[in-house]
Design an enzyme around this catalytic site. Sequence first.
Site, PDB file in Angstrom:
ATOM      1  N   CYS A  90      84.402 -48.514 -57.221  1.00 62.84           N
ATOM      2  CA  CYS A  90      83.909 -47.127 -57.233  1.00 62.84           C
ATOM      3  C   CYS A  90      83.513 -46.623 -58.606  1.00 62.84           C
ATOM      4  O   CYS A  90      82.703 -45.730 -58.738  1.00 62.84           O
ATOM      5  CB  CYS A  90      84.975 -46.211 -56.653  1.00 62.84           C
TER       6      CYS A  90
ATOM      7  N   CYS B 296      90.071 -51.979 -60.446  1.00 62.21           N
ATOM      8  CA  CYS B 296      89.887 -52.289 -61.863  1.00 62.21           C
ATOM      9  C   CYS B 296      91.158 -52.101 -62.686  1.00 62.21           C
ATOM     10  O   CYS B 296      91.095 -52.108 -63.914  1.00 62.21           O
ATOM     11  CB  CYS B 296      88.820 -51.356 -62.417  1.00 62.21           C
TER      12      CYS B 296
ATOM     13  N   CYS C 150      90.652 -60.609 -48.093  1.00 57.57           N
ATOM     14  CA  CYS C 150      89.431 -60.958 -48.840  1.00 57.57           C
ATOM     15  C   CYS C 150      89.753 -61.136 -50.309  1.00 57.57           C
ATOM     16  O   CYS C 150      89.026 -61.785 -51.040  1.00 57.57           O
ATOM     17  CB  CYS C 150      88.361 -59.888 -48.650  1.00 57.57           C
TER      18      CYS C 150
ATOM     19  N   CYS D 133      90.792 -56.689 -53.632  1.00 57.05           N
ATOM     20  CA  CYS D 133      91.690 -55.647 -54.149  1.00 57.05           C
ATOM     21  C   CYS D 133      92.898 -56.247 -54.866  1.00 57.05           C
ATOM     22  O   CYS D 133      93.634 -55.530 -55.540  1.00 57.05           O
ATOM     23  CB  CYS D 133      92.193 -54.769 -52.996  1.00 57.05           C
TER      24      CYS D 133
ATOM     25  N   ASP E 181      85.436 -24.252 -58.933  1.00 55.48           N
ATOM     26  CA  ASP E 181      85.690 -24.715 -57.566  1.00 55.48           C
ATOM     27  C   ASP E 181      86.775 -25.781 -57.492  1.00 55.48           C
ATOM     28  O   ASP E 181      87.356 -26.020 -56.438  1.00 55.48           O
ATOM     29  CB  ASP E 181      84.411 -25.397 -57.013  1.00 55.48           C
TER      30      ASP E 181
ATOM     31  N   LYS F  41     100.463 -28.732 -51.155  1.00 52.76           N
ATOM     32  CA  LYS F  41      99.140 -29.335 -51.367  1.00 52.76           C
ATOM     33  C   LYS F  41      98.788 -30.071 -50.077  1.00 52.76           C
ATOM     34  O   LYS F  41      99.494 -31.001 -49.682  1.00 52.76           O
ATOM     35  CB  LYS F  41      99.189 -30.327 -52.536  1.00 52.76           C
TER      36      LYS F  41
ATOM     37  N   GLU G 202      89.005 -58.689 -34.403  1.00 53.01           N
ATOM     38  CA  GLU G 202      88.547 -57.357 -34.022  1.00 53.01           C
ATOM     39  C   GLU G 202      89.417 -56.616 -33.009  1.00 53.01           C
ATOM     40  O   GLU G 202      89.524 -55.398 -33.084  1.00 53.01           O
ATOM     41  CB  GLU G 202      87.116 -57.461 -33.464  1.00 53.01           C
TER      42      GLU G 202
END
Length: 1285
Positions: free
Chosen positions: A42, A50, A112, A115, A359, A420, A1229
Site C-alpha cells: 500500500c 514492509c 502465498c 505478507c 475533518d 472509538k 473455495e
Amino acid sequence: MAEIVFKINGKEHKVDGKFSPDVTLVEYIRNVAHLRGTKFMCREGGCGACVVNIRTAQPPSNEIKTFAVNSCLVSILSCHEWDVTTIEGIGSERTGYHEIQRRLARFNGTQCGYCSPGFVMSMYSVYMSKNKNITTKEVENSFASNICRCTGYRPIAEAFKSFAMDADEALRDIVIDLEDLHSLKSCTRDCLKEYSDKKCSTKDKQNKNSDKLKLKDNNWCIIENLRNETFMVQSALYKWVKAYSLADVFKAIQSDDNYKLIAGNTGQGVNQLGDYPTTVIDIFSVYELKEHVLDVNLILGAGISLSELMEIFGHISASNDGFKYLQELYNHLDLVAHMPVRNIGTIGGNLMLKHINNDFQSDLFLLFETVGGLITIAEEVGKNTTMALPEFLKFDMNRKIIVNVILPPLSQCCSLKTYKIMPRAQNSHAIVNAGFLFKFHHNSQLLESATLVYGGISKIFIHASTTEAMLIGRDPFTNETLQLVLKSLQEEILPIENPPEPSAEYRKMLAISLYYKAILYLCPDDKINPTYRSGWKVFKRETSKGSQSFETDESLWPLNQPVSKLEALVQCAGEAEYSNDIPAMSEEVFAAFVTADVNPGSIISGFDTKQAFNISGVSGFYTAKDIPGNNTFTPSKIPIMDVDEEILCSKEVMYYGQPTGIIIADRELTAQKAAKLVKILYSYESTKKPLLTIDSVLESPEMNNRITNNQVIDPTDAGNDVKHVLSGELKLKGQYHHYMELQTAVAVPTEDGLDVYSSCQWLDLTSVAIAECLNLPVNRINVIVRRLGGGYGGKISRPSQIACSAALVAYLERKTCRFVVPLITNMKSVGKRLPLNSNFEVGVNDDGLIQYLKTTFHQDHGYSFNENISARTIAHFYSCYDPKRWQIESNSIITDTASNTFCRSPSSTEGIAMIENIMEYIAYNIGKDPIQVRLLNMEAENNPFPDMINQLKNDCEYDKRNEEVISFNEQNRWMKRALKLMPMTFEIYYFGNYNSVVSIYHADASVVICHGGIAMGQGLNTKVAQVCAYVLGVPLDKIRIKPSTSLISPNAMVTGASIGSECVAFATKKACEIILDRLNPIKAKGSYTWEELITKAYEDGVDLQATYMYSSKDELKPYNVYAVCALEVEVDMLTGNHDVRRVDILEDTGRSLSPMIDVGQIEGAFVMGLGYWTSENLVYDESTGELLTNRTWTYKPPGIKDIPADMRIYFRRNAGNEHGLLQSKATGEPAFCLATIILHAFREAVRSARLDAGYPDQWLDIGIPCTAENIFMAVEHKVEHFLLM
Ligand SMILES: Cc1cc2nc3c(=O)[nH]c(=O)nc-3n(C[C@H](O)[C@H](O)[C@H](O)COP(=O)(O)OP(=O)(O)OC[C@H]3O[C@@H](n4cnc5c(N)ncnc54)[C@H](O)[C@@H]3O)c2cc1C
Ligand code: FES
Ligand code: FES
C-alpha cells in the site's frame, strides 16, 4: 558533505543529497541495498508488508530502543543513526533461520507468503522490545499493522503465541512436538523435514548460528559517537535539515518559506504526500520535544511518539491519583493506528494533521480536548503561546511549531469515558469517536460540568456545547435527564455527508448512542435496569483460538500427511521470489498507467505530456497508437474471453480510471508522479451520471442495450400444496480481491523476443495477449511465474493488461520494463467480484416444502461481458437442494465500471447466498426451524446432510449453546447473540488442460517438476510433490518444483476454481507412472535403491523425463464437496460492531492430499468470506463513477482480531472420493461460501433487539455488506429506546 549514516543488517550505509526525501526506506532496502525480502503493497502504512526493525538511541534519555516501523512511511533521510534489520538480517538459508521464521513456517502461517516477512519482522520487533518476555494477549494485540489475505490469521497468531510466557499447553506441545520430530532448532531450509523424517545433519551449523544471533540480539552494535549537532544534507532541489534543538529548527524555518517539518512522517499514510517542499526539517530527535514533566500538570513534549505516550500513561496512571484517568486514554490509544505507526508517529504530528484537515478524526485531539488539555505553540525559542485545542485549529501555524501538550489532573469527582467506533477491530480511523467527562459536585450526583467531545461529525463540530450547558446541575442518571440530553444531541449533532465515510444519518445516531453507552457505563447499579448495563461495552478481543480435527493414514505418507508447505521457510525468510523480486537489470525503466479520470463516455482526442516530461528521469510515453498488433488483453483465441478489452483506451472512456497511456521513467515513483501530470485531452467530456449499479441500469432507458438474458431454466415438476406464497430479494455488492502483491509484470527483452515475469494465474492468456499485441508469434514470448502473492481470481484475466503494457515498453525501448501498479490505480482500474441482484417468489406448504420457486438474477459485469459466470451461478444455486420445481432466469448487465472479474468462489458465493437466503426466508415466514426446512427441501437419496448436521451439532454443542444464546439475549438489551447452522453442497467441475513434466537427474536421483499450474498460496506445489513422492516412492525432499513458464507449459489453463492442484497433481501422477513403467524392466532384474535404479536406468538409456497433460478426457469427474457450518456472533446494537464468537466447520475433504494445507484453505477462505459480508465496502462517487474506497485507509479486509474467537475445523470422517484425485477433494473455495451464514446470524441478533424495542416481528433485509452502519440502521433506534430503567 554531510551524510545520513545508518546500518542495514550490520552494514553501514551513507546517503547524501543524491537521495531526495521521497526515497523511502523500503525503496532503498529493495533497490539500493538489493534486499528483496522486504515487500511493499500500500505504501501508506496500511498493510504491514514492509515492516522492518529499528534499533536506535532515542532522546531524551538516549536509551537504545528496538521497534518496528513501516519502511514505506520512512524517508531514507530520516534514518540517521538507525540500525535497520530486515528479514534477511534475522535469518536465512545461509546463516540459519531465526526461530520466528521457522515457527511461522511450521505452524502453516504462510500461504502465498507475501505478507510473511512483514509478520515476522513485526513479531521480531515486539519480541525483542519486550526482552522476549511477552504474553499471549500482547502477542495477539501486536499485529494490527499486518494484513494477511490468505491464512485467516489463526495459524499466524498461534505460531507467535507459542513464544508467549503464558502460551497454553496445546501450543507448547506443538512446539515440543515440532522440535522433537524435526529437530526444528537445527534445521536449515533444505532440512525442512516432514513429520516422518527425523534426520538432520546441520545441527552444529545452526547452533553456532543461534549463538551468533544471540550475540547480535543482546549486544547490538549501533553507530557510535552520537552526533547531536544539527546538520544538513543538500541537493540541487532539496535541503534536509536534521535538527536536534528547537533553536536550529527555527533557524531552518527562517531560511526558507517553502519548508516542511517532519517528525515520524507517518502522516503521509493519512494524507498522501505530493511533492516535498525545498526544505525539509527532521524534528524527530529534537530534545526539547521529547521530554515529559509531571508537576501539577503533565506536560508532554510534542515529539513524544504514541508508543512512548502509552508507556507514560501506563506508569503515571498507576502511581498518581490525579492522573488515574490516563488508563482510559491508554486503552483508547491502543486503538489508534497500530504499533509500527505509533512507534514513530508523534503527538505533534497527529495534532497537526487535525490542524491541516479539520475533518480528520484525530483520537489524540479528542482525548486531550475531553480532559481539558492545552497545547503550547512556539514561534521562536522561548516565545510560547498556550491555548485550548479548538483555538489551535484556527491558529496560523506558519513558521511555528507545537512544543507540548499540557494535561491537568482530574479530581475524584470526575468520571471519564471515551469511545472509538471503527469498521473493523483494529487499524482503522474512527467512524465516530467520542469523549465524555462528567464532573460531579462533591458527594453528589449532580453535575458541576460536563464535556461532550466528538470526532467524525464535521469539520467544525467538536463540543456538544448546548447539551454540555444543559447538563450542569442535573443528575445524568435518570431517564428524564437522559431523554433531554439525547434530544438535545439530536438537535445539535449535524454530521456532514462525507463519502466514503458512513452516512451522516448513521454517524448522528451513533454519536447519540455513544453518549448513552457512556451513561450505561457510569450509572450506579441502583439506577439502571441490569439488562441494559452491558450496553456500555465495546468488543475487545483478548485472544483467539482454534482446533483442527482430521484423520491421517500413515501408511500412505507422504500422501495424506500433514506437512508444512514446501516453500514455507523461504517465504517466512523473505527468500521466496515474486515477479518484482527479480534483480534489477541495467537501464531498466519503470512504467505507470495514465488513467482517464473522467466520466465514462468521454472521448479522448490526445495527450499533453509537457509537464510530465519536465520531471527529470521521465523518458517515454506510449498510447494505443503505439501498439503494433491488437490493442486487446483479452484475445478471443482464449476461452471465456468473449469481448476485446483494450489494453489502452483509444477513444471512448468506458469507466472512471481506465488506463489510456503508459509513461516510463528511471524510477518507479517518478513514473507514478509523471502519470498524474499527463493531461488527457478530450473532444467530448461527459457529465452524464454513470450507471454504476444493476438497479440504475434496470431503471434506465438504456436498459435494453445493457442487458443479456443468459438462460431460463424451467421446472420439471410442480407441487400442488401451496399454502404460503412468499417473495423477497437479495442484493450483493462487489469485492476487491486485495491480493497483497499488486498487479506486476517485468518484461525483459531477449535474443528472440521477451521473457515476461508476470503475476498472473494464466500463462496462456498472458503469452497469447502479449504476442498478439506486439504482432509476434507466440513462440517468441516466454511468460514466467514463480509464485503469486495472492490472486483470488483477480489475476486470471486482468494481469495480461499489465503484462502487455510492460511488454510493449520493453519491445519498443529494448529495455527491461518493470511495472507494478500502485494500489490506488490497482483498485480503481481493475474489476472486482461481480455484484448481483436477485428476486424470488416461492410457494411452500405448511412445512416449508417448496412447491414452486421462481427466481431471477442479474449480474453486474462492469463495462464488458467477459467472464460470464451465470451458468455456474445456477449450478451453485442448487447447492444441496432438489431443484426440480425451480424456475431460474439469469441475466448479465453492463455498468459503467471496470470490467468485473472472478473473485474467490465466483458464482458459488452468489448462488449459495441466494438459495440460503430463500431457505431462511421460508423458515422465518412459516415459523419453522430453518434446519428442518432445509432438510425437507433436499433430495432424499444419498443425502449426507442428516448425518453431517447431527455430527456438527454434537461437536459444537449446538442445542446447549442455543439455549445459552436465548438466555443471554433475555438478559441483555443491547448486546445480542445468535447461533446459526448452514449446510452447503459445492460442485467441483473440471475444465481445461494442465501439464506436468517430471524429470529425474541420474547423478543423485533427485526429481524436478515443471507444471502449468500457478502457485499462489493454495499449496499446489506441496500437494503435487506429495503425490509425486507417493507415486515414485521417494522422500519428499528429493523433489523440487520449478517456476511455471509458458515455454514448458504452453496452452495451460488458468489456475482457479479450486481445481488447479488436483489437475496438476493428476498430470504429475500420470507422468510419474510413465517413468515407472519405463523403470519396471530394470526393477524386475533385482532389488535396487532409488538411486541405484536411476543410475541403472541412465546407463540403459531410459528416458527419465516424462510429460502428461490433464484434459477433460481424463478420468477426473465432477463431484460435490459437502460442508456444514455453525457460527455464533455477538452484536453490539448500540454501534453495529460485532464479534464472531465461534465458528465450527465440518467439511468433506475426501481423503485429503495434505491436511494442513487444506485446513489453511478452509480457514483462509472462510475469513475472506467474513470480510466480504462485513467490512469490505465499495463506495463509488455517484456523479463520476470514481471508486472512493480505493486505499487501505478506506477499504477494510479483516484483520487479526476480526477472525472467529474460536475456530474449529473438522474434516468429515471416513471420507473418500471416487471421482477426485487419489480420493481427495478440493478445498480452495468452498468454505468462502459458508461465510454467508453470518448474514443469517446478524439478522437473528438484530431481530432480538427489535423485538425488545417493541417492533413487530418481521423479516429484515440488512444492507450488504453488513457493515457496522448497515447493522445499526437495521435496528431502527429511536432515542426513546435509550433508557436506564
Ligand atoms: C495506518 C495509519 C493509521 C492511523 N490511524 C489513526 C487513528 O486511528 N487515529 C488517529 O488519531 N490517528 C491515526 N493515524 C495518524 C497517526 O497518529 C499520525 O500519522 C501520527 O501521529 C503523525 O505523527 P508523525 O510524527 O508521523 O507526523 P508527521 O507525518 O511527521 O507530520 C504530520 C504533519 O504534522 C506536522 N508536524 C509534525 N510535528 C510537528 C510539530 N511538533 N509542530 C508542528 N507541526 C508538526 C508535519 O509538518 C506534518 O505536516 C494513523 C496513521 C496511519 C499511517
Ligand atoms: S507497504 Fe508499507 S504498510 Fe503497506
Ligand atoms: S500468506 Fe498472507 S497474504 Fe498470502
